[in-house]
Design a protein around this motif. Structure first.
Motif, PDB file in Angstrom:
ATOM      1  N   PHE A 160       0.820  -1.208   0.000  1.00 25.39           N
ATOM      2  CA  PHE A 160       0.000   0.000   0.000  1.00 25.39           C
ATOM      3  C   PHE A 160       0.853   1.256   0.000  1.00 25.39           C
ATOM      4  CE2 PHE A 160      -2.786  -3.272   1.730  1.00 25.39           C
ATOM      5  CZ  PHE A 160      -3.887  -3.096   0.910  1.00 25.39           C
ATOM      6  N   ALA A 161       0.394   2.242  -0.744  1.00 23.72           N
ATOM      7  CA  ALA A 161       1.137   3.499  -0.876  1.00 23.72           C
ATOM      8  C   ALA A 161       0.824   4.414   0.292  1.00 23.72           C
ATOM      9  CB  ALA A 161       0.791   4.169  -2.198  1.00 23.72           C
ATOM     10  N   MET A 162       1.027   3.895   1.489  1.00 32.75           N
ATOM     11  CA  MET A 162       0.810   4.722   2.678  1.00 32.75           C
ATOM     12  C   MET A 162       1.646   4.146   3.809  1.00 32.75           C
ATOM     13  SD  MET A 162      -2.973   3.426   3.878  1.00 32.75           S
ATOM     14  CE  MET A 162      -3.640   3.606   2.222  1.00 32.75           C
ATOM     15  N   SER A 163       1.762   4.914   4.869  1.00 33.56           N
ATOM     16  CA  SER A 163       2.616   4.496   5.978  1.00 33.56           C
ATOM     17  C   SER A 163       2.076   3.241   6.655  1.00 33.56           C
ATOM     18  CB  SER A 163       2.699   5.613   7.003  1.00 33.56           C
ATOM     19  OG  SER A 163       1.485   5.696   7.724  1.00 33.56           O
ATOM     20  N   LEU A 164       2.969   2.550   7.353  1.00 29.34           N
ATOM     21  CA  LEU A 164       2.568   1.385   8.138  1.00 29.34           C
ATOM     22  C   LEU A 164       1.520   1.779   9.168  1.00 29.34           C
ATOM     23  CD1 LEU A 164       3.153  -1.587   8.858  1.00 29.34           C
ATOM     24  CD2 LEU A 164       4.868  -0.751  10.472  1.00 29.34           C
ATOM     25  N   ASN A 165       1.709   2.961   9.746  1.00 31.78           N
ATOM     26  CA  ASN A 165       0.769   3.434  10.753  1.00 31.78           C
ATOM     27  C   ASN A 165      -0.646   3.549  10.199  1.00 31.78           C
ATOM     28  OD1 ASN A 165       2.629   3.528  12.724  1.00 31.78           O
ATOM     29  ND2 ASN A 165       2.643   5.738  12.994  1.00 31.78           N
ATOM     30  N   ALA A 166      -0.748   4.055   8.994  1.00 33.71           N
ATOM     31  CA  ALA A 166      -2.069   4.205   8.383  1.00 33.71           C
ATOM     32  C   ALA A 166      -2.735   2.832   8.263  1.00 33.71           C
ATOM     33  CB  ALA A 166      -1.950   4.864   7.023  1.00 33.71           C
ATOM     34  N   VAL A 167      -1.983   1.861   7.789  1.00 33.38           N
ATOM     35  CA  VAL A 167      -2.536   0.518   7.650  1.00 33.38           C
ATOM     36  C   VAL A 167      -2.922  -0.032   9.021  1.00 33.38           C
ATOM     37  CG1 VAL A 167      -2.027  -1.852   6.965  1.00 33.38           C
ATOM     38  CG2 VAL A 167      -1.274   0.048   5.530  1.00 33.38           C
ATOM     39  N   SER A 168      -2.069   0.215   9.996  1.00 31.01           N
ATOM     40  CA  SER A 168      -2.349  -0.226  11.364  1.00 31.01           C
ATOM     41  C   SER A 168      -3.708   0.296  11.832  1.00 31.01           C
ATOM     42  CB  SER A 168      -1.242   0.264  12.296  1.00 31.01           C
ATOM     43  OG  SER A 168      -1.469  -0.158  13.616  1.00 31.01           O
ATOM     44  N   LYS A 169      -3.989   1.546  11.502  1.00 35.70           N
ATOM     45  CA  LYS A 169      -5.270   2.125  11.900  1.00 35.70           C
ATOM     46  C   LYS A 169      -6.431   1.450  11.164  1.00 35.70           C
ATOM     47  CE  LYS A 169      -5.329   6.785  12.723  1.00 35.70           C
ATOM     48  NZ  LYS A 169      -4.937   8.189  12.441  1.00 35.70           N
ATOM     49  N   HIS A 170      -6.216   1.158   9.893  1.00 38.85           N
ATOM     50  CA  HIS A 170      -7.269   0.450   9.142  1.00 38.85           C
ATOM     51  C   HIS A 170      -7.549  -0.902   9.783  1.00 38.85           C
ATOM     52  CE1 HIS A 170      -8.175   3.157   5.926  1.00 38.85           C
ATOM     53  NE2 HIS A 170      -6.913   3.282   5.573  1.00 38.85           N
ATOM     54  N   ILE A 171      -6.475  -1.560  10.201  1.00 39.19           N
ATOM     55  CA  ILE A 171      -6.641  -2.874  10.820  1.00 39.19           C
ATOM     56  C   ILE A 171      -7.487  -2.779  12.088  1.00 39.19           C
ATOM     57  CG2 ILE A 171      -5.403  -4.735  11.999  1.00 39.19           C
ATOM     58  CD1 ILE A 171      -3.070  -4.186  10.053  1.00 39.19           C
ATOM     59  N   ARG A 172      -7.239  -1.729  12.872  1.00 39.34           N
ATOM     60  CA  ARG A 172      -8.032  -1.559  14.095  1.00 39.34           C
ATOM     61  C   ARG A 172      -9.517  -1.493  13.771  1.00 39.34           C
ATOM     62  NH1 ARG A 172      -8.124   2.779  17.397  1.00 39.34           N
ATOM     63  NH2 ARG A 172      -6.699   3.962  16.090  1.00 39.34           N
ATOM     64  N   ILE A 173      -9.827  -0.760  12.705  1.00 37.05           N
ATOM     65  CA  ILE A 173     -11.239  -0.621  12.323  1.00 37.05           C
ATOM     66  C   ILE A 173     -11.815  -1.965  11.889  1.00 37.05           C
ATOM     67  CG2 ILE A 173     -12.788   0.433  10.630  1.00 37.05           C
ATOM     68  CD1 ILE A 173     -11.004   2.914  10.760  1.00 37.05           C
ATOM     69  N   LEU A 174     -11.005  -2.741  11.174  1.00 34.35           N
ATOM     70  CA  LEU A 174     -11.458  -4.072  10.755  1.00 34.35           C
ATOM     71  C   LEU A 174     -11.648  -4.979  11.978  1.00 34.35           C
ATOM     72  CD1 LEU A 174      -9.217  -4.433   7.589  1.00 34.35           C
ATOM     73  CD2 LEU A 174     -11.722  -4.302   7.630  1.00 34.35           C
ATOM     74  N   GLU A 175     -10.802  -4.798  12.980  1.00 29.16           N
ATOM     75  CA  GLU A 175     -10.957  -5.585  14.203  1.00 29.16           C
ATOM     76  C   GLU A 175     -12.225  -5.181  14.942  1.00 29.16           C
ATOM     77  OE1 GLU A 175      -6.832  -4.880  15.776  1.00 29.16           O
ATOM     78  OE2 GLU A 175      -7.078  -6.968  16.386  1.00 29.16           O
ATOM     79  N   ARG A 176     -12.470  -3.872  14.981  1.00 31.31           N
ATOM     80  CA  ARG A 176     -13.675  -3.383  15.649  1.00 31.31           C
ATOM     81  C   ARG A 176     -14.915  -4.020  15.023  1.00 31.31           C
ATOM     82  NH1 ARG A 176     -14.749   2.935  15.296  1.00 31.31           N
ATOM     83  NH2 ARG A 176     -15.244   2.305  13.172  1.00 31.31           N
ATOM     84  N   ALA A 177     -14.846  -4.250  13.721  1.00 34.82           N
ATOM     85  CA  ALA A 177     -15.966  -4.871  13.009  1.00 34.82           C
ATOM     86  C   ALA A 177     -15.896  -6.395  13.091  1.00 34.82           C
ATOM     87  CB  ALA A 177     -15.971  -4.429  11.549  1.00 34.82           C
ATOM     88  N   HIS A 178     -14.880  -6.907  13.798  1.00 31.30           N
ATOM     89  CA  HIS A 178     -14.692  -8.360  13.949  1.00 31.30           C
ATOM     90  C   HIS A 178     -14.498  -9.069  12.611  1.00 31.30           C
ATOM     91  CE1 HIS A 178     -16.979  -7.232  17.683  1.00 31.30           C
ATOM     92  NE2 HIS A 178     -15.886  -7.729  18.173  1.00 31.30           N
TER      93      HIS A 178
END
Lengths: 107, 107
Positions: free
Chosen positions: B39-57
Motif C-alpha cells: 500500500f502506498a501509505m505508511s505502516l501506521n495508516a494501515v495499522s489504523k485500518h486494521i483496528r477498524i477491521l478488528e472493531r468490526a470483527h
DNA sequence: CTAATATTCAACCTATTGGTTGAATATGAT
DNA sequence: ATCATATTCAACCAATAGGTTGAATATTAG
C-alpha cells in the motif's frame, strides 16, 4: 483518485440513516417530505442523504410539479453483493481447507 | 446511539483500502508489515485500518512474539450479505410487479 | 548488552461527514 | 396577487476519517 462505482455504493450503504431510507423506499415511490418525516432530523439532513444515494445511483428522482418523487434502483447492489459473496466464498473455502487439514492431522 | 454490528461492518467495508486488505488476507495469515507493504501509505495508516477491521470483527489478531498475525473472520459478512440480498429481493420483486402491471395495461 | 525489527501510541493536520439554521426558488392553492 | 408547500442552496459547526511524523514499547538477533 476517482471514486469507483463500488466505492460510492459501499459508502452510501455505510450510514444507518441511508439504509433506513432505502428500506423505506422499498414500498414504492415517495416524496422527499414523506420520506423524511419519520427521521429525527431536519428535512435538509435527509435531503443531503438522498443526494449521496443518488450519487451512488441507488435512488432516482422524478420531478412532478413541486414534488420530487424518489424511487429505488437496485442495480448498484449487484456489484456490492458480488464483492461480499466472493469474499465469503473464498474465506469459507479457506477455513474449510484448514479444518480438513486439522482433521487429517488427528489420524 | 450505540453502533450496531451491521454499522461497524458496513463502515469497515466502505473504505477501498480496507477492502483491499481483506482481499489480501484471503490468502492466509499475514504479518502487519507484510500486509502493509503493497500500500502506498505508511505502516501506521494501515495499522489504523486494521483496528477498524478488528472493531468490526472482520479481522482477528494473534500475537506471535513481536509479530502480530492477522486473519479473517467471515462471520460479520453474513449479516451484511443478508441485508443487501433482502433489499435486492424486495426491490426486484417490486419492479417485476410493476412490469407485469404495465404489461396487463397493454391488453 | 546493544542494535535491529515489529508494532502501537500520541499528537497533529486536512478533508469529509452529518448535522444545523436561514434564505432562495419553484410550484400549487385560494 | 398572495400565501402556503416542497425542495434545494449556502454558510456554518462539531465530530470523524484518513493520513502524516516522531516517540514508545516489546521482542528477537548478534
Amino acid at each position: 483518485m476517482i471514486a469507483a462505482a463500488l466505492d460510492n455504493t459501499m459508502l452510501a450503504l455505510a450510514d444507518p440513516t441511508r439504509r433506513a431510507i432505502l428500506q423505506r423506499l422499498a414500498s414504492g415511490e415517495t416524496r422527499v417530505t414523506d420520506l423524511a418525516a419519520p427521521f429525527a432530523m431536519s428535512l435538509n439532513a435527509v435531503s443531503k442523504h438522498i443526494r449521496i444515494l443518488e450519487r451512488a445511483h441507488l435512488v432516482r428522482r422524478r420531478r412532478a410539479g413541486r414534488e420530487h418523487l424518489l424511487s429505488l434502483d437496485p442495480k448498484p447492489l449487484d456489484e456490492a453483493a458480488a464483492w461480499i459473496e466472493q469474499q465469503r466464498q473464498f474465506w469459507t473455502a479457506r477455513l474449510d481447507a484448514l479444518e480438513r487439514a486439522l482433521a487429517e492431522n488427528d489420524d
